[in-house]
Motif scaffolding. Structure first.
Motif, short mmCIF file in Angstrom:
data_model
loop_
_atom_site.label_atom_id
_atom_site.label_comp_id
_atom_site.label_asym_id
_atom_site.label_seq_id
_atom_site.Cartn_x
_atom_site.Cartn_y
_atom_site.Cartn_z
N VAL A 43 0.86 -1.18 0.00
CA VAL A 43 0.00 0.00 0.00
C VAL A 43 0.90 1.23 0.00
O VAL A 43 1.89 1.28 0.71
CB VAL A 43 -0.91 -0.03 1.24
N GLY A 44 0.59 2.18 -0.85
CA GLY A 44 1.40 3.39 -0.92
C GLY A 44 2.47 3.33 -1.99
O GLY A 44 3.08 4.33 -2.34
N HIS A 45 2.69 2.12 -2.49
CA HIS A 45 3.61 1.98 -3.61
C HIS A 45 2.81 1.77 -4.88
O HIS A 45 1.81 1.04 -4.85
CB HIS A 45 4.52 0.76 -3.39
N THR A 104 -5.61 -3.40 -8.06
CA THR A 104 -6.38 -3.12 -6.83
C THR A 104 -5.85 -3.80 -5.57
O THR A 104 -6.09 -3.33 -4.47
CB THR A 104 -7.86 -3.56 -7.02
N LYS A 105 -5.17 -4.96 -5.71
CA LYS A 105 -4.72 -5.66 -4.50
C LYS A 105 -3.65 -4.86 -3.75
O LYS A 105 -2.90 -4.11 -4.37
CB LYS A 105 -4.12 -7.02 -4.89
N PRO A 106 -3.54 -5.08 -2.42
CA PRO A 106 -2.52 -4.36 -1.63
C PRO A 106 -1.11 -4.63 -2.16
O PRO A 106 -0.26 -3.74 -2.19
CB PRO A 106 -2.66 -4.93 -0.22
N SER A 107 -0.86 -5.87 -2.54
CA SER A 107 0.44 -6.20 -3.13
C SER A 107 0.26 -7.44 -3.99
O SER A 107 -0.75 -8.13 -3.89
CB SER A 107 1.49 -6.46 -2.03
N ALA A 124 7.65 4.83 -1.20
CA ALA A 124 6.46 4.50 -0.41
C ALA A 124 5.93 5.78 0.21
O ALA A 124 6.69 6.65 0.62
CB ALA A 124 6.83 3.52 0.70
N LYS A 125 4.62 5.89 0.22
CA LYS A 125 4.04 7.09 0.80
C LYS A 125 3.89 6.97 2.30
O LYS A 125 3.89 7.92 3.03
CB LYS A 125 2.68 7.38 0.15
N LYS A 126 3.69 5.76 2.78
CA LYS A 126 3.52 5.57 4.22
C LYS A 126 3.84 4.13 4.58
O LYS A 126 4.05 3.29 3.71
CB LYS A 126 2.07 5.91 4.64
#
Lengths: 716, 716
Positions: A161-163, A191-194, B18-20
Motif C-alpha cells: 500500500v502506498g507503492h 487493486t490488491k494491496p500487493s 512509499a508514501k507511508k
C-alpha cells in the motif's frame, strides 16, 4: 600439487610454431570452438526446461509462475490467492497465460533480473525447502514465449500500500543473458494491496486428461491445502480450487550446510572465503550441527591445529573432510522441512478420489532423514478399491516440495522405488515381484527436502539417490502393510460370509418352518450355529459425523485446557507424553469442554495461525461397532480401537478400560454363545470420514477365531 | 507491439517511493536475490550432469572423454585408438582416470576454454550428428574432480608432427566460469603424432555389472565398430575392444536449419543478423531445402514483398513462419546422419550376445525422417532365445548418436515406445498389451540425429517427441514381425515334429520288424506317411563359411566390374536397379570374378576407405536347404531365399530361376511323395554367420501344408 600456483595466462602468441608441414587439423577445428550463452543453450534445448511440446509448455508455464507465487507467499506469511487465466489468441497455436498472485510483490530494480535473466534468484544460495531453487523457471517461460511467438512478457508488480503498481514489458537478450525492458508505466487498474502478475504469450495447447493444466492445479491444490487457485480455461470455464485450511505452512528455516553434505572442493572454497580466523569458529559458524565439542573432535581426528581457515592446504582440507565422516555429528535440523502431514495428505487423497469411491485410504509420514547432508522427509499414501480399474497398472501421484511431478515418471526415484517393492505380499498383482504392480490402487509419494536432486532443470523427476529411495521404500512398505491388513481382513470376512449367510439366515428359517410343520416349538439353534461358525464376528464401525458449526480448534491449546477441566476417564489417561511434547493432542475432554475450548481459540478472521499450534476441523464422530460371539463357549477378551493421534476422546459406552492418545481399549465381559454387543464411542477434532476405517485389534482370544480385527501386538 | 522500442534502463534511483507504512516485505526479499553462475549451478546440481553417485561419476567421466575423442577423430578422418586407464589412488574413494586418444589434438589457446569453461565448444552452433553438442561434458568432469577431490585436471595435447606436446594443469573458477591454468610445460615423453590426453582425479567407484565402465565401453564398441578401445581397470586387468572394421564413418555434413525446425523467435533473430539484402536470398542461403522457387512460394503465401530481412516486423515474421508450414518444402538432407547400418548392428549384437547363444537376431534400419525440422534415423535390433532368461523383462540397449545410454531408462522415449508396442502379437509375454514385455529377448534402439532432444545435460534419455517415438515404434514393429514369423515357424515345426518322429522313425521300424517276423517284404509306407504328415517339410539351411584370406572388398566397385565380366545367371539378373543407384551391390559374379575384383580393390594398408564405397569382409557362404514332400500327391512350387542386399551371388544347384539383389527364386519341379530335394547356393561378400537364418518363402502351394517357409507375398 601443494598450494596453488599463479594462473598462467595463455594467448595466441604463445602458440608453438610448426617446424614443417601444412597447418594441423586442430587449427581448423579451433575456428569453430566458441562460447555458448546459457540462454542460447536453453533456447536450443528447451525440452530440458519442460517445453518439449505445446501441451507441456502450457503446464510448465503455469507451474513456474505458481511455484514462484506460492514460495513468495509462504516466505511472507500470506495466504495465497492465485488467479490463473489461459486465453485464446488470434492464432490457434498460441495461448496467452496470466498468473496473478496476492504475494509480497517484487521491487522494481529486480524485475528485469527475475523475469529476464536465467540463473538469477533468491533460493539458490539458501538451504531450505522451497519450490524454486534454480533461478531459471520463470525467465525460461519468458524466453520460451519470445522464441515461439516473438512476444514480450508483461510483468506487473506492487510491493505494498502506498507503492504504485509497476508494469513493464520484458524480453531476454539471449546472447548476453540479460533482460530487455520496454514501456515501463504505472498500472492504475491494479487493486490488491500487493502482488505480482505475469502475462506471457507462448506456443501452447490446452487439453484435458491426466497431464493437463487442470490436473496440475488439482494436484497442486492437494498438497497446498492453504492456497486458493482460480482457474479460467480458454473455453471460458472457471474453476475454483478452494483452500481447505487457513493456516499458512510454517516458514521453513534456512540452515547452514551440514558437514555430511559438503564436498572437499566446497570446504576449500568456504575456507578461502571464511570470515573467521580459527578453524573452530569456521566449523561452528559455517556448518549446521557442529558445536564447539564436535569442532574440537573433528580437528583432533583430522590432526589439525586450530589455524586460520585461509591457510588450509588441499591435503589438510582432505583430512578435515575425512574427519567429517568419522566423527559423530548430529543430523541436520529438520525444521527447514515442511511436510504436508498424514491428515492433510489423507484429506487431499480423499478429495482427489471422491469420484471412484475407494474402500480404503492410508497415509504415512516418515520421520525426517538425511541424504548426503541434506535433510529430507517422505510421505506416502495409498488409495484402494472402489471403481479404480483392477486390471491396469496402479497410478502414481508424485510430488516434490509440494509440487506435482507430471512427467518423466519412468526415470523418477519414486517410480523406480515403487517397482522395487514386492507388492504381491501386500495383495497387489505384480509379475515376478518387481516392476509396476497391477490393481485398483493409487499411490502417492511426496519428497520434501532442502535439496531435491532433480534429474533436470525442468524438475520433473527425482534422481535415484540411495537414501531417498530407502525412505520412500520404507514409507511404501508401511502403507502397504496397512493395505495388506485391510485386504486380509476383507478376504477372511469373505471366506466366512458364506457360512454366515447359511447359519444366520437359512438355518433359522428351516428350523422355524420344520417346527411349524411338526407343530413343535422352534429349537434353539445357537449350539449348531456356533459349531459351524466358531468365530467372534466383529463388524466394521458405522460412523456418523456432526459438524461443530463455526468452530475450528487449535489442538494444543485446547488439549491443555481440557485436561485441566475434565477428569480423565481411565487411570492411564494421565501422564501420557509425546517425547517431543509438542503439536500433539495430549488431553481428553468431554464434548462440552471441547466445544468451549474450540470457540475460545478459533481465530477471528482467518489470519494466519501461529505455527506452533495446529488447526483442526471440528467434527464430532459417533461410532458404533457390533460384535457377536459365534463360538461354543463364553468369550471374554480385550478390544482395541486405534484413533487418530490428534483426535480428542469424548465418551464411550461401555466405558473403556484405557484411553490413550492413539487408542481406546475395552475389557469385553464374557459373551455367551450368539450374544451380541454394540459398542459406541465418540471422538472430536476429526475431519469428516477420518475414523471410517479405524484399525481394530483383539487380545486374549485366538486370532483364528476372530473375523474383523487383528491380534494386538502391544506397544503404543 | 509493432517494432521494438529502445530498452528502458531501470535503476535503483527510479524506485517508486512509499508514501507511508514500514518497508515492504519485497525489499527484504530483494536482498537475497542474486545472480547464479552457471558453474555454481552445475556444481550444486551435479546429478543433472550425470554425477549422482561415485559409480556413475566414473562412467560419466569416461563417457565425456571418449565422446570427445570419437567426435574429433571422426571430424578428422582418423581411425580412433583410445586408451582408457582407471587407477587407484591413496584414497579409497578417489580414482584417477586417464583418457588418451590419437585424435587431431587441440590448439593451446583453446585448451582452457574447452576443459575449464562450461558451455564452450564447436558442436553447439553446427547442425550435424555428433556425440557432443553442448560444450559442457568434459569441463563438467574437470569441475567435478575439483569439487570432490580438490585436484586439478592435467591436459596434454599435441596437434601434429613438429608441434610440441603441451601439458597444463587445469582448474575452473566457478564464480566466473573461467579456466584457471597452472604449470604449463612441454611433455617430452609424448610419442603419438597427435592426440589429447586428460587425467582427472575424481570421487568415484569402480564396479562391474550392467551399469559399469566396462559395459559402457563394450556397448560403445558395438556402435563404433571402427574404434579400438584399450581399457585398463584399477585391478590391473587390461581389455582391448578391437575394431571390426577399418572404415571411418563418413564425416557427417553440417547443414543449415530447416524451416520446419525454426521457431518464430529464431527467424526474427536470424533476420536481424542477416547478411542478405533480400528475403529470397535470406531464405535460400540461411535455410536448408529452400530453393529459389520455394522461396518465392513462401513469400507469396506469406504475402510479403522481397524486402530486406532486417526490416521484418514480428507480424511479418509470423506470416513467414506460418508460410513455412503451408508451402511444400523438401525434407532436410540426410547425409548429415551417420546410422550404423543393419549389418553392423547385427554384428555388434552377435558379438555382445555370444555368451547366451541366441536362436534369432534381426535388425532394422528405418529410412531417415524429420522431427521438428531435424533429420533423424532409427535403428532397431532384436536378439531372441538361447540362455536369455525367459521369465524376466526384456533388456533394452539404448543408443543415441552412437553413444550408449545406461541411465534414466524409464524416462526415455525408446523405453516408453517399447512399452507402447503390443508385444503379445509377436510372441512375447506382456500383461494387458502394454508395459515392459517379458521373455528371452534383448532389444536395441539407436536414434541418430543432428539434434537428439535429451532430457538433461547428462544426455541419458531422449525426450518423448512424437515423431521420434513414431519411427522407433515402426522400427520395433518391423523387427518384431521378423521375430513373430520366426516364432510361428518354430511353433509349427514343433507341432508337426512329434508326427514327424512317428512316421519317419517308428513306423518304418515297425514295418520292417513286422515284415521280417512274417517273412514278407517291407511294405512301402510312403502313402501312409504322407497321409499322416500331409506337409512339405523344409529344413533350415546348413551353412559353411570360408574366409577369402587377405581379401576385403569394396562392394560397389566390385559389383560394377563383376557385372561386366560374368554373365548373369538368370534373365532377370540384368537391369535390376536400386532407385538411388548407389552403395548397393548390384551385379552377380562367379567366385573367380569376385575374388579378382576383391583383390584389386582391397586397400593397401588399412587407410580409410573413400566414403562412397562400402568395405565388406570377404566370406563365402555355402548353404544347403533340404526339403521333403510328405504329401499324398506330387508337388511343384516356387521357393524363395532372401539374401542380404549387399551379398553377391556366386552359384547354385539347381540353378535358380531368378537372381535379384534381395532374393533367389527356384522353380521346384514336381516332387513325388516322400521325395527329398537338396538345394545348395553360394554367396560371397557376407560376414560369418550372416546368412544363417535367412528368410525363406514359397509360392504356388497352400501355406497350411508347408513347414519351414512362409507364403511369398510378392514384391521386392
Amino acid at each position: 600439487m601443494a598450494g596453488v600456483a599463479k594462473a598462467t595466462t595463455l594467448d595466441g602468441a604463445g602458440e608453438p610454431k610448426a617446424k614443417k608441414g601444412k597447418a594441423p587439423i586442430a587449427e581448423t577445428l579451433a575456428l569453430a570452438q566458441k562460447e555458448i550463452s546459457v540462454a542460447e543453450f536453453f533456447e536450443r534445448n528447451r525440452q530440458i526446461l519442460g517445453f518439449d511440446s505445446p501441451v507441456k509448455a502450457l503446464i510448465t508455464a503455469i507451474k513456474e509462475a505458481t511455484d514462484n507465487s506460492l514460495d513468495a507467499c509462504e516466505e511472507s506469511g500470506i495466504l495465497p490467492d492465485i488467479l490463473i487465466e489461459v486465453h485464446k489468441t488470434a492464432h490457434a497455436d498460441e495461448l496467452r497465460i496470466c498468473v496473478e498472485d496476492n504475494g509480497p510483490g517484487i521491487v522494481k530494480r529486480q524485475l528485469g533480473n527475475i523475469f529476464g535473466r536465467l540463473l538469477y534468484g533468491s533460493r539458490f544460495h539458501a538451504i531450505r525447502q522451497s519450490r524454486g531453487q534454480q533461478g531459471i523457471g520463470i525467465s525460461a517461460v519468458v524466453l520460451y514465449g519470445q522464441l515461439t511467438t516473438g512476444h514480450h512478457a508483461v510483468v506487473t508488480s506492487k510491493i505494498g500500500v502506498g507503492h504504485p503498481a509497476v508494469r513493464v514489458e520484458m524480453g531476454l537478450n539471449t546472447k548476453k543473458n540479460e533482460p530487455e525492458m520496454f514501456n515501463e508505466a504505472m498500472d492504475e487498474s491494479w487493486t490488491k494491496p500487493s502482488g505480482t502478475r505475469i502475462e506471457v504469450t507462448i506456443k501452447a495447447k490446452f487439453q484435458g486428461g491426466r497431464q493437463s493444466a487442470f490436473e496440475f492445479l488439482r494436484s497442486t491444490s492437494i498438497v497446498n491445502p492453504h492456497a486458493r487457485f482460480t482457474f479460467l480455461d480458454p473455453t471460458g470455464v472457471k474453476t475454483v480450487f478452494e483452500r481447505v485450511t487457513d493456516e499458512v505452512p510454517a516458514k521453513t528455516t534456512e540452515i547452514k550446510p551440514h558437514p555430511h553434505g559438503t564436498e572437499l572442493g566446497t570446504i576449500l572454497k568456504m575456507a578461502r572465503d571464511a570470515k573467521q580466523r580459527k578453524l573452530t569458529g569456521f566449523l561452528t559458524e559455517e556448518f549446521s550441527s557442529v558445536g564447539s565439542d564436535t569442532a574440537r573432535k573433528i580437528l583432533s581426528e583430522a590432526k589439525l591445529e586450530n589455524v586460520d581457515p585461509k591457510d588450509l592446504s588441499r591435503e589438510e582440507a582432505r583430512r578435515l573432510h575425512e574427519a567429517f565422516a568419522k566423527v559423530k555429528i548430529m543430523a541436520p535440523p529438520t525444521d527447514c522441512l515442511s511436510p504436508i502431514g498424514e491428515q492433510l495428505v489423507r484429506r487431499g487423497l480423499k478429495k482427489e478420489t471422491e469420484d471412484v469411491s475407494p474402500e480404503f485410504i492410508t497415509t504415512v509420514t516418515r520421520p525426517p532423514s538425511v541424504w548426503g547432508g541434506h535433510p529430507f522427509q517422505v510421505e506416502v499414501g495409498i488409495v484402494y478399491g472402489g471403481t479404480l480399474p483392477a486390471e491396469e497398472q496402479v497410478r502414481i501421484l508424485r510430488f516434490a516440495n509440494r509440487v506435482p511431478l507430471l512427467y518423466q515418471g519412468g526415470g523418477c526415484a519414486s517410480t523406480v522405488t515403487v517397482q522395487d517393492v514386492d507388492w504381491r505380499r501386500y495383495g497387489l498383482d505384480q509379475r515376478g515381484g518387481n516392476g509396476m504392480p497391477t490393481g485398483p490402487a493409487i499411490l502417492l509419494v511426496h519428497v520434501a527436502s532442502t535439496k531435491v536432486p532433480f534429474t533436470s532443470e525442468a524438475k520433473e523427476a527425482i534422481a535415484p539417490m540411495e537414501e531417498i529411495q530407502k525412505e520412500v521404500k520404507l514409507g511404501l512398505q508401511e502403507a502397504a502393510r496397512h493395505l495388506g491388513r485391510h485386504l486380509a481382513k476383507k478376504a477372511k470376512r469373505a471366506k466366512v460370509s458364506e457360512k454366515f449367510t447359511l447359519v444366520n439366515k437359512i438355518l433359522p428359517e428351516l428350523a422355524k418352518k420344520s417346527a411349524a410343520m411338526l407343530g413343535k416349538p422352534t429349537p434353539d439353534l445357537s449350539t449348531i450355529v456356533c459349531k459351524i461358525m466358531d468365530v467372534v464376528w466383529i463388524e466394521d464401525p458405522i460412523v456418523a459425523y456432526e459438524k461443530l458449526e463455526g468452530q475450528t480448534v487449535m489442538v494444543r491449546k485446547k488439549a491443555e485446557k481440557a485436561e485441566a477441566g475434565a477428569p480423565a476417564p481411565g487411570k492411564e489417561a494421565k501422564g501420557e507424553k509425546d517425547a517431543k511434547g509438542d503439536k500433539k493432542a495430549k488431553g481428553k475432554a468431554t464434548l462440552e469442554a471441547f466445544a468451549e475450548a474450540a470457540l475460545e481459540t478459533a481465530p477471528a478472521d482467518g489470519a494466519p495461525a501461529a505455527p506452533e499450534v495446529q488447526q483442526k476441523p471440528a467434527h464430532l464422530a459417533k461410532s458404533t461397532i457390533t460384535m457377536t460371539n459365534y463360538m461354543m463357549g463364553s468369550k471374554k477378551f480385550r478390544f482395541f480401537v486405534v484413533v487418530p493421534e490428534t483426535s480428542v476422546f469424548v465418551s464411550a459406552t461401555p466405558e473403556p478400560k484405557t484411553v490413550k492418545d492413539r487408542y481406546l481399549m475395552w475389557e469385553i465381559p464374557a459373551m455367551k454363545p450368539t450374544e451380541k454387543l454394540a459398542l459406541t464411542y465418540q471422538v472430536a477434532g476429526v475431519e469428516k470420514g477420518g475414523v471410517d476405517d479405524v484399525e481394530t485389534f483383539v487380545e486374549g482370544i485366538n486370532e483364528l477365531h476372530v473375523v474383523g480385527a487383528d491380534p494386538w501386538r502391544g506397544g503404543e
